[in-house]
Design a protein around this motif. Sequence first.
Motif, PDB file in Angstrom:
ATOM      1  N   ARG A  38      29.928  17.820 -74.259  1.00  0.00           N
ATOM      2  CA  ARG A  38      28.691  18.398 -73.668  1.00  0.00           C
ATOM      3  C   ARG A  38      28.829  19.836 -73.095  1.00  0.00           C
ATOM      4  O   ARG A  38      29.969  19.981 -72.478  1.00  0.00           O
ATOM      5  CB  ARG A  38      28.040  17.627 -72.874  1.00  0.00           C
ATOM      6  N   GLN A  39      27.979  20.581 -73.114  1.00  0.00           N
ATOM      7  CA  GLN A  39      27.981  21.938 -72.398  1.00  0.00           C
ATOM      8  C   GLN A  39      26.549  22.081 -71.679  1.00  0.00           C
ATOM      9  O   GLN A  39      25.662  22.105 -72.390  1.00  0.00           O
ATOM     10  CB  GLN A  39      28.334  23.012 -73.260  1.00  0.00           C
ATOM     11  N   ALA A  40      26.528  22.155 -70.288  1.00  0.00           N
ATOM     12  CA  ALA A  40      25.380  22.561 -69.501  1.00  0.00           C
ATOM     13  C   ALA A  40      25.400  23.941 -69.354  1.00  0.00           C
ATOM     14  O   ALA A  40      26.387  24.766 -69.459  1.00  0.00           O
ATOM     15  CB  ALA A  40      25.499  21.744 -68.385  1.00  0.00           C
ATOM     16  N   PRO A  41      24.269  24.511 -69.189  1.00  0.00           N
ATOM     17  CA  PRO A  41      23.887  26.070 -69.116  1.00  0.00           C
ATOM     18  C   PRO A  41      24.741  26.459 -67.865  1.00  0.00           C
ATOM     19  O   PRO A  41      24.853  26.055 -66.896  1.00  0.00           O
ATOM     20  CB  PRO A  41      22.592  26.152 -68.683  1.00  0.00           C
ATOM     21  N   GLY A  42      25.706  27.571 -68.317  1.00  0.00           N
ATOM     22  CA  GLY A  42      26.463  28.092 -67.137  1.00  0.00           C
ATOM     23  C   GLY A  42      27.806  27.346 -66.861  1.00  0.00           C
ATOM     24  O   GLY A  42      28.431  27.600 -66.130  1.00  0.00           O
ATOM     25  N   LYS A  43      27.984  26.352 -67.610  1.00  0.00           N
ATOM     26  CA  LYS A  43      29.310  25.795 -67.437  1.00  0.00           C
ATOM     27  C   LYS A  43      30.257  25.711 -68.526  1.00  0.00           C
ATOM     28  O   LYS A  43      29.524  25.954 -69.791  1.00  0.00           O
ATOM     29  CB  LYS A  43      28.836  24.334 -67.013  1.00  0.00           C
ATOM     30  N   GLU A  44      31.301  25.220 -68.342  1.00  0.00           N
ATOM     31  CA  GLU A  44      32.202  25.057 -69.635  1.00  0.00           C
ATOM     32  C   GLU A  44      32.090  23.827 -70.221  1.00  0.00           C
ATOM     33  O   GLU A  44      31.322  22.756 -69.573  1.00  0.00           O
ATOM     34  CB  GLU A  44      33.822  24.878 -69.234  1.00  0.00           C
ATOM     35  N   ARG A  45      32.336  23.603 -71.633  1.00  0.00           N
ATOM     36  CA  ARG A  45      32.274  22.661 -72.609  1.00  0.00           C
ATOM     37  C   ARG A  45      33.198  21.289 -71.696  1.00  0.00           C
ATOM     38  O   ARG A  45      34.262  21.801 -71.206  1.00  0.00           O
ATOM     39  CB  ARG A  45      32.712  22.755 -73.647  1.00  0.00           C
ATOM     40  N   GLU A  46      32.663  20.079 -71.581  1.00  0.00           N
ATOM     41  CA  GLU A  46      33.540  18.974 -71.108  1.00  0.00           C
ATOM     42  C   GLU A  46      33.524  17.999 -72.034  1.00  0.00           C
ATOM     43  O   GLU A  46      32.550  17.575 -72.488  1.00  0.00           O
ATOM     44  CB  GLU A  46      32.918  18.690 -69.436  1.00  0.00           C
ATOM     45  N   PHE A  47      34.531  16.973 -72.034  1.00  0.00           N
ATOM     46  CA  PHE A  47      34.743  15.813 -72.672  1.00  0.00           C
ATOM     47  C   PHE A  47      33.870  14.769 -72.156  1.00  0.00           C
ATOM     48  O   PHE A  47      33.733  14.738 -70.791  1.00  0.00           O
ATOM     49  CB  PHE A  47      36.137  15.295 -72.511  1.00  0.00           C
ATOM     50  N   VAL A  48      33.329  14.041 -73.160  1.00  0.00           N
ATOM     51  CA  VAL A  48      32.433  12.845 -72.545  1.00  0.00           C
ATOM     52  C   VAL A  48      33.043  11.654 -72.861  1.00  0.00           C
ATOM     53  O   VAL A  48      33.250  10.591 -72.098  1.00  0.00           O
ATOM     54  CB  VAL A  48      30.956  13.102 -73.103  1.00  0.00           C
ATOM     55  N   ALA A  49      33.224  11.479 -74.255  1.00  0.00           N
ATOM     56  CA  ALA A  49      33.867  10.150 -74.721  1.00  0.00           C
ATOM     57  C   ALA A  49      34.549  10.286 -76.066  1.00  0.00           C
ATOM     58  O   ALA A  49      34.236  11.264 -76.598  1.00  0.00           O
ATOM     59  CB  ALA A  49      32.494   8.983 -74.968  1.00  0.00           C
ATOM     60  N   ALA A  50      35.356   9.230 -76.140  1.00  0.00           N
ATOM     61  CA  ALA A  50      36.072   9.445 -77.591  1.00  0.00           C
ATOM     62  C   ALA A  50      36.165   8.098 -78.072  1.00  0.00           C
ATOM     63  O   ALA A  50      36.222   7.087 -77.236  1.00  0.00           O
ATOM     64  CB  ALA A  50      37.656  10.014 -77.259  1.00  0.00           C
ATOM     65  N   VAL A  51      36.540   7.977 -79.475  1.00  0.00           N
ATOM     66  CA  VAL A  51      36.543   6.679 -80.230  1.00  0.00           C
ATOM     67  C   VAL A  51      37.739   6.830 -81.271  1.00  0.00           C
ATOM     68  O   VAL A  51      37.700   7.899 -81.884  1.00  0.00           O
ATOM     69  CB  VAL A  51      35.404   6.242 -80.783  1.00  0.00           C
ATOM     70  N   SER A  52      38.469   5.909 -81.422  1.00  0.00           N
ATOM     71  CA  SER A  52      39.726   5.984 -82.388  1.00  0.00           C
ATOM     72  C   SER A  52      39.076   5.582 -83.880  1.00  0.00           C
ATOM     73  O   SER A  52      37.997   5.468 -83.927  1.00  0.00           O
ATOM     74  CB  SER A  52      40.518   4.863 -81.921  1.00  0.00           C
ATOM     75  N   ARG A  53      39.977   6.167 -84.654  1.00  0.00           N
ATOM     76  CA  ARG A  53      39.556   5.648 -85.990  1.00  0.00           C
ATOM     77  C   ARG A  53      39.122   4.436 -86.310  1.00  0.00           C
ATOM     78  O   ARG A  53      38.158   4.328 -87.161  1.00  0.00           O
ATOM     79  CB  ARG A  53      40.740   6.296 -86.686  1.00  0.00           C
ATOM     80  N   SER A  54      39.763   3.649 -85.774  1.00  0.00           N
ATOM     81  CA  SER A  54      39.193   2.068 -85.925  1.00  0.00           C
ATOM     82  C   SER A  54      38.116   1.697 -85.507  1.00  0.00           C
ATOM     83  O   SER A  54      37.064   0.616 -85.766  1.00  0.00           O
ATOM     84  CB  SER A  54      40.435   1.170 -85.544  1.00  0.00           C
ATOM     85  N   GLY A  55      37.715   2.495 -84.379  1.00  0.00           N
ATOM     86  CA  GLY A  55      36.505   2.099 -83.266  1.00  0.00           C
ATOM     87  C   GLY A  55      36.845   1.053 -82.390  1.00  0.00           C
ATOM     88  O   GLY A  55      35.977   0.655 -81.471  1.00  0.00           O
ATOM     89  N   GLY A  56      38.286   0.543 -82.458  1.00  0.00           N
ATOM     90  CA  GLY A  56      38.632  -0.320 -81.466  1.00  0.00           C
ATOM     91  C   GLY A  56      39.014   0.139 -80.036  1.00  0.00           C
ATOM     92  O   GLY A  56      39.341  -0.561 -79.104  1.00  0.00           O
ATOM     93  N   THR A  57      39.431   1.235 -79.820  1.00  0.00           N
ATOM     94  CA  THR A  57      39.547   1.832 -78.737  1.00  0.00           C
ATOM     95  C   THR A  57      38.527   3.036 -78.270  1.00  0.00           C
ATOM     96  O   THR A  57      38.135   3.984 -79.330  1.00  0.00           O
ATOM     97  CB  THR A  57      41.219   2.863 -78.814  1.00  0.00           C
ATOM     98  N   THR A  58      38.294   3.043 -77.086  1.00  0.00           N
ATOM     99  CA  THR A  58      37.282   3.885 -76.750  1.00  0.00           C
ATOM    100  C   THR A  58      37.513   4.453 -75.253  1.00  0.00           C
ATOM    101  O   THR A  58      38.411   3.685 -74.784  1.00  0.00           O
ATOM    102  CB  THR A  58      35.790   3.503 -76.584  1.00  0.00           C
ATOM    103  N   TYR A  59      37.147   5.701 -74.929  1.00  0.00           N
ATOM    104  CA  TYR A  59      37.681   6.239 -73.748  1.00  0.00           C
ATOM    105  C   TYR A  59      36.364   6.877 -73.199  1.00  0.00           C
ATOM    106  O   TYR A  59      35.982   7.861 -74.056  1.00  0.00           O
ATOM    107  CB  TYR A  59      38.737   6.891 -73.483  1.00  0.00           C
ATOM    108  N   CYS A  60      35.815   6.979 -71.844  1.00  0.00           N
ATOM    109  CA  CYS A  60      35.018   7.550 -71.312  1.00  0.00           C
ATOM    110  C   CYS A  60      35.398   8.455 -70.114  1.00  0.00           C
ATOM    111  O   CYS A  60      35.909   7.971 -69.377  1.00  0.00           O
ATOM    112  CB  CYS A  60      33.729   6.972 -71.086  1.00  0.00           C
ATOM    113  N   ALA A  61      34.807   9.572 -69.977  1.00  0.00           N
ATOM    114  CA  ALA A  61      35.080  10.500 -68.972  1.00  0.00           C
ATOM    115  C   ALA A  61      34.305   9.672 -67.618  1.00  0.00           C
ATOM    116  O   ALA A  61      33.638   8.931 -67.720  1.00  0.00           O
ATOM    117  CB  ALA A  61      34.147  11.680 -68.783  1.00  0.00           C
ATOM    118  N   ASP A  62      35.153   9.977 -66.338  1.00  0.00           N
ATOM    119  CA  ASP A  62      34.642   9.179 -65.148  1.00  0.00           C
ATOM    120  C   ASP A  62      33.185   9.412 -64.748  1.00  0.00           C
ATOM    121  O   ASP A  62      32.554   8.636 -64.575  1.00  0.00           O
ATOM    122  CB  ASP A  62      35.577   9.543 -63.959  1.00  0.00           C
ATOM    123  N   SER A  63      32.616  10.512 -65.158  1.00  0.00           N
ATOM    124  CA  SER A  63      31.392  10.932 -64.959  1.00  0.00           C
ATOM    125  C   SER A  63      30.357   9.978 -65.647  1.00  0.00           C
ATOM    126  O   SER A  63      29.248  10.020 -65.273  1.00  0.00           O
ATOM    127  CB  SER A  63      31.069  12.488 -65.126  1.00  0.00           C
TER     128      SER A  63
END
Length: 127
Positions: A38-63
């Motif tokens: 995601r990218q908010a106005p005036g801010k750098e793009r930041e990671f939010v969440a990711a999922v593996s090819r299988s869908g079995g592994t996910t990871y979210c940013a602390d925020s």
Amino acid sequence: QVQLVESGGGLVEAGGSLRVSCLASGRTFSSYAMGWFRQAPGKEREFVAAVSRSGGTTYCADSVKGRFTISRDNAKNTMYLQMDNLKPEDTAVYYCAAARSSYFTVVVTSDGQYDYWGQGTQVTVSS
């Protein structure tokens, strides 16, 4: 090559929920690890969440941990981001991205490792 189209953004009050989707073209969706940024106005793009090819592994940013859930349906060539208990600071343009990956269960969190990007969908959270 993969084309990505996001949908589902909009305006919601703080504490509300939204689900954004990312539809991928082509028959090789399951070959890609996927992610949301995601990218908010005036801010750098930041990671939010990711999922593996299988869908079995996910990871979210602390925020967003505990509030956002990432998932994918390889049969539908679609990735989702369920956003609950939204806060005004979640306001941003949300982008989905695809990364070629040889690993079935590994997530990708660095934007530099992603190969394809969608156009983005606006999410606005009012206070």
